[in-house]
Structures are given as C-alpha cells and as structure tokens.
Write a protein that holds these residues in place. Structure first.
Motif, PDB file in Angstrom:
ATOM      1  N   HIS A   1       0.836  -1.209   0.000  1.00  0.00           N
ATOM      2  CA  HIS A   1       0.000   0.000   0.000  1.00  0.00           C
ATOM      3  C   HIS A   1       0.868   1.255   0.000  1.00  0.00           C
ATOM      4  O   HIS A   1       0.582   2.231  -0.707  1.00  0.00           O
ATOM      5  N   VAL A   2       1.940   1.238   0.808  1.00  0.00           N
ATOM      6  CA  VAL A   2       2.824   2.402   0.881  1.00  0.00           C
ATOM      7  C   VAL A   2       3.514   2.628  -0.468  1.00  0.00           C
ATOM      8  O   VAL A   2       3.590   3.767  -0.955  1.00  0.00           O
ATOM      9  N   GLN A   3       4.008   1.557  -1.083  1.00  0.00           N
ATOM     10  CA  GLN A   3       4.680   1.692  -2.379  1.00  0.00           C
ATOM     11  C   GLN A   3       3.712   2.217  -3.444  1.00  0.00           C
ATOM     12  O   GLN A   3       4.072   3.069  -4.257  1.00  0.00           O
ATOM     13  N   ASN A   4       2.476   1.705  -3.428  1.00  0.00           N
ATOM     14  CA  ASN A   4       1.476   2.187  -4.389  1.00  0.00           C
ATOM     15  C   ASN A   4       1.180   3.668  -4.181  1.00  0.00           C
ATOM     16  O   ASN A   4       1.040   4.437  -5.138  1.00  0.00           O
ATOM     17  N   THR A   5       1.092   4.057  -2.905  1.00  0.00           N
ATOM     18  CA  THR A   5       0.805   5.457  -2.581  1.00  0.00           C
ATOM     19  C   THR A   5       1.956   6.356  -3.014  1.00  0.00           C
ATOM     20  O   THR A   5       1.732   7.437  -3.582  1.00  0.00           O
ATOM     21  N   LEU A   6       3.190   5.919  -2.752  1.00  0.00           N
ATOM     22  CA  LEU A   6       4.357   6.688  -3.195  1.00  0.00           C
ATOM     23  C   LEU A   6       4.317   6.907  -4.700  1.00  0.00           C
ATOM     24  O   LEU A   6       4.579   8.002  -5.204  1.00  0.00           O
ATOM     25  N   GLY A   7       3.982   5.831  -5.431  1.00  0.00           N
ATOM     26  CA  GLY A   7       3.924   5.925  -6.887  1.00  0.00           C
ATOM     27  C   GLY A   7       2.852   6.893  -7.363  1.00  0.00           C
ATOM     28  O   GLY A   7       3.095   7.726  -8.237  1.00  0.00           O
ATOM     29  N   LYS A   8       1.666   6.799  -6.768  1.00  0.00           N
ATOM     30  CA  LYS A   8       0.566   7.676  -7.169  1.00  0.00           C
ATOM     31  C   LYS A   8       0.872   9.144  -6.883  1.00  0.00           C
ATOM     32  O   LYS A   8       0.522  10.027  -7.666  1.00  0.00           O
ATOM     33  N   LEU A   9       1.514   9.391  -5.745  1.00  0.00           N
ATOM     34  CA  LEU A   9       1.779  10.777  -5.336  1.00  0.00           C
ATOM     35  C   LEU A   9       3.104  11.304  -5.886  1.00  0.00           C
ATOM     36  O   LEU A   9       3.457  12.452  -5.668  1.00  0.00           O
ATOM     37  N   GLN A  10       3.842  10.415  -6.578  1.00  0.00           N
ATOM     38  CA  GLN A  10       5.150  10.767  -7.127  1.00  0.00           C
ATOM     39  C   GLN A  10       6.102  11.260  -6.033  1.00  0.00           C
ATOM     40  O   GLN A  10       6.809  12.262  -6.193  1.00  0.00           O
ATOM     41  N   LEU A  11       6.103  10.532  -4.917  1.00  0.00           N
ATOM     42  CA  LEU A  11       7.008  10.817  -3.816  1.00  0.00           C
ATOM     43  C   LEU A  11       8.075   9.724  -3.777  1.00  0.00           C
ATOM     44  O   LEU A  11       7.896   8.649  -4.364  1.00  0.00           O
ATOM     45  N   HIS A  12       9.169  10.015  -3.083  1.00  0.00           N
ATOM     46  CA  HIS A  12      10.298   9.091  -3.142  1.00  0.00           C
ATOM     47  C   HIS A  12      10.521   8.258  -1.890  1.00  0.00           C
ATOM     48  O   HIS A  12      11.113   7.192  -1.957  1.00  0.00           O
ATOM     49  N   ASN A  13      10.093   8.741  -0.741  1.00  0.00           N
ATOM     50  CA  ASN A  13      10.392   8.006   0.482  1.00  0.00           C
ATOM     51  C   ASN A  13       9.377   8.338   1.572  1.00  0.00           C
ATOM     52  O   ASN A  13       8.482   9.163   1.384  1.00  0.00           O
ATOM     53  N   ARG A  14       9.535   7.681   2.698  1.00  0.00           N
ATOM     54  CA  ARG A  14       8.578   7.843   3.790  1.00  0.00           C
ATOM     55  C   ARG A  14       8.604   9.260   4.372  1.00  0.00           C
ATOM     56  O   ARG A  14       7.585   9.763   4.833  1.00  0.00           O
ATOM     57  N   VAL A  15       9.766   9.886   4.351  1.00  0.00           N
ATOM     58  CA  VAL A  15       9.869  11.259   4.850  1.00  0.00           C
ATOM     59  C   VAL A  15       8.910  12.166   4.080  1.00  0.00           C
ATOM     60  O   VAL A  15       8.135  12.928   4.661  1.00  0.00           O
ATOM     61  N   GLU A  16       8.957  12.081   2.751  1.00  0.00           N
ATOM     62  CA  GLU A  16       8.076  12.907   1.928  1.00  0.00           C
ATOM     63  C   GLU A  16       6.617  12.515   2.128  1.00  0.00           C
ATOM     64  O   GLU A  16       5.717  13.364   2.113  1.00  0.00           O
ATOM     65  N   LEU A  17       6.375  11.220   2.332  1.00  0.00           N
ATOM     66  CA  LEU A  17       5.016  10.727   2.511  1.00  0.00           C
ATOM     67  C   LEU A  17       4.393  11.283   3.789  1.00  0.00           C
ATOM     68  O   LEU A  17       3.232  11.719   3.799  1.00  0.00           O
ATOM     69  N   VAL A  18       5.172  11.284   4.873  1.00  0.00           N
ATOM     70  CA  VAL A  18       4.664  11.812   6.138  1.00  0.00           C
ATOM     71  C   VAL A  18       4.367  13.302   6.011  1.00  0.00           C
ATOM     72  O   VAL A  18       3.334  13.789   6.486  1.00  0.00           O
ATOM     73  N   ARG A  19       5.260  14.015   5.360  1.00  0.00           N
ATOM     74  CA  ARG A  19       5.014  15.455   5.204  1.00  0.00           C
ATOM     75  C   ARG A  19       3.741  15.696   4.385  1.00  0.00           C
ATOM     76  O   ARG A  19       2.914  16.551   4.732  1.00  0.00           O
ATOM     77  N   TYR A  20       3.561  14.922   3.320  1.00  0.00           N
ATOM     78  CA  TYR A  20       2.350  15.050   2.486  1.00  0.00           C
ATOM     79  C   TYR A  20       1.101  14.843   3.346  1.00  0.00           C
ATOM     80  O   TYR A  20       0.138  15.613   3.274  1.00  0.00           O
ATOM     81  N   ALA A  21       1.130  13.802   4.188  1.00  0.00           N
ATOM     82  CA  ALA A  21      -0.035  13.469   5.011  1.00  0.00           C
ATOM     83  C   ALA A  21      -0.318  14.558   6.046  1.00  0.00           C
ATOM     84  O   ALA A  21      -1.477  14.939   6.273  1.00  0.00           O
ATOM     85  N   ILE A  22       0.750  15.065   6.674  1.00  0.00           N
ATOM     86  CA  ILE A  22       0.561  16.078   7.709  1.00  0.00           C
ATOM     87  C   ILE A  22       0.074  17.394   7.094  1.00  0.00           C
ATOM     88  O   ILE A  22      -0.757  18.092   7.667  1.00  0.00           O
ATOM     89  N   GLU A  23       0.566  17.718   5.900  1.00  0.00           N
ATOM     90  CA  GLU A  23       0.109  18.936   5.227  1.00  0.00           C
ATOM     91  C   GLU A  23      -1.397  18.909   4.997  1.00  0.00           C
ATOM     92  O   GLU A  23      -2.072  19.934   4.976  1.00  0.00           O
TER      93      GLU A  23
END
Length: 229
Positions: free
Chosen positions: A201-223
């Motif tokens: 799920h995390v890898q799919n989400t990274l791909g959809k959002l065009q993010l590279h790692n968990r750091v960027e993913l957390v920031r996206y979610a908190i924003e």
C-alpha cells in the motif's frame, strides 16, 4: 542464518561509512556475522558517494562527521542517485539540529553510537523495509519538525490540480497511520493485514503521489491534516 531482504530471499545489502577504521570494521564485522551482506565500506564522504553508487546497498549505515564531505551531503547525493536506498545514520551526536538535518537530507533513521549491537541489527532490518527508526526520544522530535514544515506556506500550484491522484480508502487509512508515526508492523496489527500488504500500500501510494520516500510521505499526510483524524 541470513537476513532476508525485501524479497524474502536475498540477504539485506549494507554499506558502512565511518572515518574511524576500528569502529567501521567492527560494525561491518558485527553485521556480516549476523547475516547481513556488507557490500562496501568507506572512510570519507567522497569515497562513500562513489562506492554507494557502485555497490548499490539496500541500507547505508552512515556517520555524519566525515572528512572530504559531510554525512548530510553524502545522504542527499546517494538518495538523489538512488531513491530506493535507505539511510540509517549512526552518530555519536544526539543534538536535535543534527538529527533534523539528517532527516531533511533523506535519512529514514537515526541511531546513537551508544546503541547495542542488537539494536543496530534491528534498526538495519527495519530501515530496509522502510520503517523509520530513531533512538528513543528522537522520534517525537522528528514528528514535531514534520508538523512545523507542514505549517509553512505551500506553493499554490497544486491546489486546483485537475488530475490529483486518487487513493483508495485503505491506502488513505495506511497513510494516516504512517503520519501518526506507526511502524509498518504496528499498522499491520492495527488493520489486521500482513506486513507485506502494508508495504505494498505504501509503495502504491508513493507511486501515485510521485514521492520518493517515507519522509516525503509523512510530510504530504501532515500537510493535509491526516495525522489529526
């Protein structure tokens, strides 16, 4: 017994970077003896960048205080060259500024050198599968920094994005728990699904959002306030 990698077959490939030869060799030896595949070591920043690109480790165990090029710069360069690479900082410094700078540079974990061999081994395993690993007391600091960054104004260019990626309900649920700081194992237990399913799920989400790692993913979610839901 070997430490299996993400595919469950190959050992986790590790590279150790430290300017103290005895410490570097000891860490590399301990990891190798516990089943990790140590593919390279390096003693300065320039050497670290070159060898990381050539050896393609899964996890880079990195000291921050390096000659020729500081560890944070090494981190930026190796992650830019290979976004799949995970960086675990192993440092003598517990200074908050050092921790935050390392995370901003792309590190997914930060462990103090006072950690035991067992703690290091566990940290490398968890880092390899994308879990954030921090010496106790530092995880809250990092999450607080994510919140601070998220409170800063963001460019308005994607506010009316016509083709904003659509996440499934389960992907959104996983993303929300990631933003709360839960490990993949904790998320799996909370949602009663397998660790592998969480990773997918995390890898799919990274791909959809065009993010590279968990750091960027957390920031996206908190924003987007997902951590408060």
């Amino acid at each position: 017994m070997t430490e299996s990698g993400a595919g469950g077959r190959d050992p986790i490939k590790v590279m150790v970077v430290d300017d103290h030869p005895m410490w570097r060799d000891a860490v590399a030896r301990d990891l190798a003896e516990s089943g990790f595949e140590v593919v390279a070591t390096a003693g300065d920043g320039d050497q670290a960048v070159r060898r990381a690109k050539a050896a393609a480790p899964d996890v880079l165990v990195l000291d921050l205080n390096l000659p020729a090029k500081p560890g944070v710069q090494v981190c930026k360069e190796v992650v830019a060259a290979n976004p799949a690479l995970r960086v675990l900082v192993l440092s003598a410094s517990g200074e908050h500024a050092d921790v935050l700078e390392a995370v901003k540079s792309g590190a997914t974990g930060y462990l103090l050198k006072s950690a035991s061999t067992g703690e290091l081994q566990d940290a490398v395993r968890r880092t390899a599968v994308g879990d954030p690993v921090f010496t106790p007391g530092l995880a809250g600091l990092v999450l607080g920094e994510y919140r601070r960054l998220a409170s800063e104004p963001v460019p308005a260019q994607d506010t009316d994005e016509p083709k904003a990626p659509r996440l499934t309900d389960r992907e959104t649920e996983v993303l929300r728990l990631v933003a709360k700081g839960l490990s993949y194992k904790q998320i799996a237990e909370r949602l009663v699904i397998s660790h592998r399913t969480v990773q997918n799920h995390v890898q799919n989400t990274l791909g959809k959002l065009q993010l590279h790692n968990r750091v960027e993913l957390v920031r996206y979610a908190i924003e987007r306030g997902l951590d408060d839901e």
